[in-house]
Design an enzyme around this catalytic site. Structure first.
Site, PDB file in Angstrom:
ATOM      1  N   GLN A 149     -51.387  30.230 -28.476  1.00  0.00           N
ATOM      2  CA  GLN A 149     -52.383  29.192 -28.203  1.00  0.00           C
ATOM      3  C   GLN A 149     -53.741  29.553 -28.819  1.00  0.00           C
ATOM      4  O   GLN A 149     -54.789  29.273 -28.241  1.00  0.00           O
ATOM      5  CB  GLN A 149     -52.518  28.978 -26.700  1.00  0.00           C
ATOM      6  CG  GLN A 149     -51.404  28.179 -26.069  1.00  0.00           C
ATOM      7  CD  GLN A 149     -51.370  26.736 -26.570  1.00  0.00           C
ATOM      8  OE1 GLN A 149     -52.389  26.153 -26.914  1.00  0.00           O
ATOM      9  NE2 GLN A 149     -50.172  26.165 -26.626  1.00  0.00           N
ATOM     10  N   SER A 150     -53.703  30.123 -30.002  1.00  0.00           N
ATOM     11  CA  SER A 150     -54.928  30.568 -30.666  1.00  0.00           C
ATOM     12  C   SER A 150     -55.845  29.392 -31.005  1.00  0.00           C
ATOM     13  O   SER A 150     -55.466  28.491 -31.762  1.00  0.00           O
ATOM     14  CB  SER A 150     -54.580  31.320 -31.948  1.00  0.00           C
ATOM     15  OG  SER A 150     -55.719  31.515 -32.751  1.00  0.00           O
ATOM     16  N   ASN A 151     -57.055  29.404 -30.459  1.00  0.00           N
ATOM     17  CA  ASN A 151     -58.061  28.418 -30.831  1.00  0.00           C
ATOM     18  C   ASN A 151     -58.470  28.588 -32.289  1.00  0.00           C
ATOM     19  O   ASN A 151     -58.731  27.607 -32.995  1.00  0.00           O
ATOM     20  CB  ASN A 151     -59.306  28.560 -29.948  1.00  0.00           C
ATOM     21  CG  ASN A 151     -59.006  28.349 -28.489  1.00  0.00           C
ATOM     22  OD1 ASN A 151     -58.376  27.372 -28.109  1.00  0.00           O
ATOM     23  ND2 ASN A 151     -59.454  29.276 -27.654  1.00  0.00           N
TER      24      ASN A 151
END
Length: 431
Positions: A149-151
């Site tokens: 879930q890397s921004n």
């Protein structure tokens, strides 16, 4: 809970009682309705016609332009030659009415969660410099790496597509899920809509191989296919990306200068996940006019790791300063990166209910939780201070926590309408 020292010290703490807030917030000293417009072009008022024109210009966005550093950073080397205008800047600063602060303490909020790139945050400031170099080098695609879930990976996928570049994302996930479709939750939805090429790697393999080797493997594969890849490290955190938050510090200084009743921030608080943001903020505060103490709450690894990493970044700019002199790094990872306790998630929910500001659970949520905990346990340290909290974004990360959050938001019920209320078929239009 962490909101008041008395609640923590009492043997029988009472439930959290949130105060009734005024129906206005302060944006750089000007009273505005609570529905204050947060459009970057409207976030500040100034008598400078040039600044107004720049804020309203539609020619600026997505343009590449020569870069000139702040005068106090002109001795750093190397200085980027160009920058892409990718973010919606300046991001607003406003008073943050958190409950139960130490006496005479003020907390203000720098809204970098409003910076663009489809619900972005701090990452886009780094990408302005990194993608300018990628285009200058003739790249036709971008490689980067991060958690599932890397921004940063999501912001990179969006920014790359804006510039007509393909993106290749190496995403770290669990061993059980590495062979499965990663789904469309949160950041993944945006990345996959953008057509990003997603490569999954297990956490165990990631730990053994490392991000640098993994991105190099993919780079070699793409080179053999005739592509021209440009590699961006985890979080965009290298010496070039650090310029994003050196420049942000100049932006903060300018915002404070145009305010009629000037605020002088004593402290800056921010989350730390890869190191580039705190390197830029702390170096900019140290070299510039602000001279605020930077407190970084790290959400992974440990403070010693980040002191060494930040030192490498600022050494890469020939800054000639010691990282431990310009930033205080505090451990706030709790159970681990992107893993939350029920108390942390309850805190995020209560902040939203009390102030209207939604924090993400991975970065700013843990940093604000750590800040409030320290204020509750050490109120004398913070009394009378003016604190700027930098909200680094990450709203989409909440979607990955819905199962954990559901028990905390049970404020719904069926509406009961008395039989005496007249009813007529078709009177209620449902469009």
């Amino acid at each position: 809970m962490l909101w008041s020292a008395t609640a923590r010290l009492s043997a029988n703490p009472s439930p959290l009682h949130l105060p009734v807030f005024n129906q206005s917030i302060t944006v750089l000293g000007k009273s505005k309705p609570s529905r204050v417009c947060c459009s970057p072009s409207r976030a500040m008022e100034t008598n400078d016609d040039t600044s107004k024109a720049k804020g309203l210009s539609f020619d600026d966005f997505l343009s590449k332009k020569p870069y000139s550093p702040p005068t106090w950073a002109s001795h750093l080397k190397p200085i980027p030659s160009h920058v892409f205008s990718l973010a919606h800047l300046p991001t607003p600063i406003h008073k943050w009415n958190l409950p139960n602060l130490p006496q005479n303490t003020e907390v203000w909020l720098k809204r970098d969660d409003l910076s663009g790139m489809q619900l972005s945050g701090n990452k886009v400031r780094k990408l302005e410099f990194l993608l300018a170099e990628a285009v200058a080098q003739g790249a036709d695609c971008i490689i980067t790496i991060g958690g599932i879930q890397s921004n940063h990976c999501r912001a990179t996928a969006v920014a790359a597509k804006y510039l007509n570049l393909d993106s290749y994302l190496i995403l770290r996930t669990s061993k059980l899920l590495v062979d499965k479709d990663p789904g469309l939750t949160g950041n993944l939805l945006v990345e996959r809509f953008m057509g990003a090429h997603i490569q999954l790697i297990s956490k165990e393999e990631y730990a053994k191989i490392g991000s640098v080797a993994l991105t190099n493997v993919l780079k070699e594969q793409l080179l053999k296919e005739g592509r021209r890849p440009y590699v961006i490290p985890v979080g965009g955190s290298n010496s070039l990306g650090t310029w994003g938050y050196i420049e942000a510090m100049r932006e903060i200084e300018e915002q404070l200068q145009i305010r009629s009743n000037r605020v002088k921030f004593d402290d800056i608080v921010v989350a730390c996940g890869s190191g580039g943001t705190i390197a830029g903020l702390s170096l900019g505060s140290w070299l510039g006019a602000l001279k605020a103490k930077v407190h970084a709450f790290c959400v992974c690894d440990d403070p010693d790791y980040f002191y060494d990493f930040v030192q490498d970044l600022i050494d890469g700019l020939q800054a000639g300063v010691n990282a431990r002199d310009i930033v205080s790094i505090i451990n706030a990872k709790g159970l681990g990166y992107a893993i939350n306790t029920s108390e942390e998630l309850k805190f995020v929910k209560e902040v939203a209910a009390a102030t209207g500001v939604v924090l993400d659970p991975v970065y700013s949520g843990k940093a604000a939780y750590g800040m409030m905990k320290d204020m509750a346990e050490n109120p004398n340290k913070w009394e009378g201070r003016k604190v700027l909290f930098v909200h680094t974004g990450g709203l989409l990360g909440l979607f990955d926590k819905v199962d954990q959050m559901a028990p905390l938001v049970g404020n719904w019920q069926r509406m009961d309408v008395n039989e005496s209320i007249p009813r007529k078929e078709g009177i209620g239009k449902m469009f």
